[in-house]
Scaffold this motif. Structure first.
Motif, mmCIF file in Angstrom:
data_model
loop_
_atom_site.group_PDB
_atom_site.id
_atom_site.type_symbol
_atom_site.label_atom_id
_atom_site.label_comp_id
_atom_site.label_asym_id
_atom_site.label_seq_id
_atom_site.Cartn_x
_atom_site.Cartn_y
_atom_site.Cartn_z
ATOM 1 N N THR A 6 -44.809 24.311 1.122
ATOM 2 C CA THR A 6 -44.514 25.510 0.331
ATOM 3 C C THR A 6 -45.690 25.902 -0.564
ATOM 4 O O THR A 6 -45.750 27.037 -1.040
ATOM 5 N N LEU A 36 -36.131 41.710 -1.087
ATOM 6 C CA LEU A 36 -35.264 41.720 0.092
ATOM 7 C C LEU A 36 -34.340 42.938 0.101
ATOM 8 O O LEU A 36 -33.941 43.409 1.176
ATOM 9 N N THR A 72 -39.657 26.876 -5.780
ATOM 10 C CA THR A 72 -39.477 26.007 -4.614
ATOM 11 C C THR A 72 -38.965 24.614 -5.013
ATOM 12 O O THR A 72 -38.154 24.022 -4.299
ATOM 13 N N VAL A 75 -37.387 37.959 -5.762
ATOM 14 C CA VAL A 75 -37.046 37.757 -4.342
ATOM 15 C C VAL A 75 -35.901 38.676 -3.938
ATOM 16 O O VAL A 75 -35.921 39.322 -2.874
ATOM 17 N N LYS A 76 -34.898 38.787 -4.778
ATOM 18 C CA LYS A 76 -33.756 39.666 -4.485
ATOM 19 C C LYS A 76 -34.219 41.111 -4.352
ATOM 20 O O LYS A 76 -33.803 41.828 -3.427
ATOM 21 N N THR A 88 -35.609 37.912 9.439
ATOM 22 C CA THR A 88 -35.074 37.662 8.096
ATOM 23 C C THR A 88 -35.840 36.533 7.415
ATOM 24 O O THR A 88 -36.197 36.625 6.232
ATOM 25 N N LEU A 89 -36.098 35.480 8.193
ATOM 26 C CA LEU A 89 -36.860 34.355 7.626
ATOM 27 C C LEU A 89 -38.260 34.810 7.220
ATOM 28 O O LEU A 89 -38.789 34.388 6.190
ATOM 29 N N VAL A 117 -38.005 36.613 3.919
ATOM 30 C CA VAL A 117 -37.806 35.662 2.809
ATOM 31 C C VAL A 117 -39.123 34.979 2.486
ATOM 32 O O VAL A 117 -39.515 34.838 1.313
ATOM 33 N N ARG A 118 -39.828 34.590 3.528
ATOM 34 C CA ARG A 118 -41.110 33.908 3.304
ATOM 35 C C ARG A 118 -42.103 34.832 2.600
ATOM 36 O O ARG A 118 -42.835 34.409 1.690
ATOM 37 N N VAL A 132 -41.239 35.079 -1.091
ATOM 38 C CA VAL A 132 -41.691 33.912 -1.864
ATOM 39 C C VAL A 132 -43.212 33.927 -2.006
ATOM 40 O O VAL A 132 -43.759 33.578 -3.061
ATOM 41 N N VAL A 182 -35.251 25.232 -5.689
ATOM 42 C CA VAL A 182 -34.416 25.601 -4.534
ATOM 43 C C VAL A 182 -34.424 24.530 -3.446
ATOM 44 O O VAL A 182 -33.378 24.205 -2.886
ATOM 45 N N THR A 183 -35.593 23.963 -3.160
ATOM 46 C CA THR A 183 -35.645 23.010 -2.042
ATOM 47 C C THR A 183 -35.310 21.585 -2.462
ATOM 48 O O THR A 183 -34.842 20.791 -1.645
ATOM 49 N N MET A 192 -45.183 30.885 12.372
ATOM 50 C CA MET A 192 -44.204 29.891 12.800
ATOM 51 C C MET A 192 -42.783 30.423 12.682
ATOM 52 O O MET A 192 -41.846 29.836 13.190
ATOM 53 N N PHE A 221 -50.266 31.007 1.922
ATOM 54 C CA PHE A 221 -48.846 30.916 2.223
ATOM 55 C C PHE A 221 -48.475 31.740 3.450
ATOM 56 O O PHE A 221 -47.631 31.356 4.239
#
Lengths: 195, 185
Positions: free
Chosen positions: B45, B182, B144, B178-179, B124-125, B128-129, B132, B147-148, B119, B113
């Motif tokens: 991350t 998106l 991170t 982030v919200k 959607t992913l 999100v990436r 971030v 969250v992770t 990958m 990043f």
């Protein structure tokens, strides 16, 4: 996107998503989620973010990492209790030496001064020697010149030697030969005046 | 994880450290197995693409070399993350120096990043990436870790060298950013 006003509950959402909360806290969050659409949406987003960020992370070869680790260093061995007397502070040795020196000086002073204590000691020794002479008539000649350790001890029996040593022990236990206190005694009358 | 097992405490790290110091190699295996994957996630991350294994290994080697100085005033995991963060920074600085001497094309000049984006197949992913990736480095670290790893703010503050209150603010600002990103779709 609206936000839940309950900051405390919102702060627990990441741990809740990771199932890292305790039973009580987890139940509290679950009850809140049932009523709060904003927190449900945030929880769903947390799941998406977590899935995204952890995707493609290579699996670490644990065995390879462990093989590269250093060996643990042995801890220092504690000094055995039996040898600790060697490590006493210097002041203790100095104090012991001083004590021996003072005792030796006292004995020397007694002998040199020839005072009452020394005379008493001599008489005690003479008495002791006299008892030994009574047991062994062959030592009679030595009694005239007081006690003698020269050559005569080898002629004594074990009991006689122990008797002699006992007498010497009483000699060590004699009262102190220090001079008496010089503090003057002042007699006073009832009015507090010296007589 | 079930309700029953969730509250069962595993052997504390400090006890495993003591066992390793007495020569128990299995304790080292347990410690590495417990924390290695979280460290790898954090490295990724933070934009590390290659040599994640090597970075995680270096973290453990450094940590085990100085375990005598570990005072347990923070968790072992936090301490490991702190070491890893320094190694990541060292590597990024080294890579930046190499870039300054080698002419690179425009594609490599974007944030590290974003290099992982290839990958991610799902759109959607990818979004999100990207969301971030747009955070500031400090916001991204705090976000991170929260969250992770579910790391508490007090521990995050130790890793990133900030305060608990500041980390809380960084997390909520990051979440809001982030919200918004998106919701712009």
């Amino acid at each position: 996107m609206t936000e839940c006003p309950d900051d405390v509950l919102r702060d627990l959402l990441p741990e809740y998503a990771l199932e890292a909360l305790g039973t009580a806290a987890s139940a509290r969050v679950a009850a809140h989620l049932a009523e709060c659409a904003a927190c449900r949406a945030e929880l769903a987003l947390l799941g998406q973010v977590h899935g995204t960020l952890t995707r493609g992370v290579p699996r670490v070869d644990v065995a390879a990492v462990v093989a590269a680790l250093p060996r643990p260093m042995p801890r220092p061995v504690a000094i055995p209790a039996a040898r600790r007397w060697v490590m006493r502070p210097v002041w203790q040795y100095a104090a012991a030496a001083g004590l021996l020196l003072a005792a030796g000086s006292g004995v020397a002073w007694q002998r040199a001064a020839g005072g009452h204590a020394a005379r008493l000691a001599d008489s005690t020794l003479v008495q002791s020697a006299g008892r030994v002479q009574a047991v062994q008539a062959t030592q009679a000649a030595r009694a005239e010149s007081g006690i003698s350790f020269g050559g005569g001890l080898s002629d004594l029996s074990v009991d006689e030697l122990q008797s002699l040593l006992g007498q010497m022990d009483t000699l060590r236990a004699l009262p102190s030969s220090d001079p008496a206190s010089m503090t003057p005694v002042i007699a006073m009358n009832e009015g507090g005046k010296t007589l | 994880m079930s309700e029953l097992t969730r509250d069962i405490e595993p052997t504390p790290d400090i006890a495993l450290i003591a066992r390793w110091q007495r020569g128990d190699q299995r304790a080292a295996t347990e410690l590495v197995g417990r924390h290695a994957q979280a460290l790898a996630r954090f490295a990724v991350t933070q934009g590390i693409r290659d040599g994640v294994d090597e970075l995680v290994q270096d973290t453990f080697v450094r940590a085990f070399h100085s375990l005598e100085s570990f005072r347990a005033d923070s968790s072992l995991r936090t301490w490991l993350f702190t070491i890893l963060k320094r190694l990541v920074l060292d590597r990024q600085r080294s890579e930046q120096r190499q870039r300054s001497t080698v002419e690179l094309d425009e594609e490599h000049a974007v944030q590290d990043f974003n290099a992982l984006d290839g990958m991610v197949a799902d759109e959607t992913l990818l979004r999100v990436r990207q969301a971030v990736a747009r955070l500031s480095p400090l916001q991204r670290e705090v976000f991170t870790l929260r969250v992770t790893e579910g790391m508490p703010y007090t521990e995050i503050a130790r890793v990133v060298g900030s305060t608990e209150g500041a980390c809380r603010v960084h997390y909520h600002n990051a979440m809001r950013a982030v919200k918004e990103y998106l919701s712009d779709d």
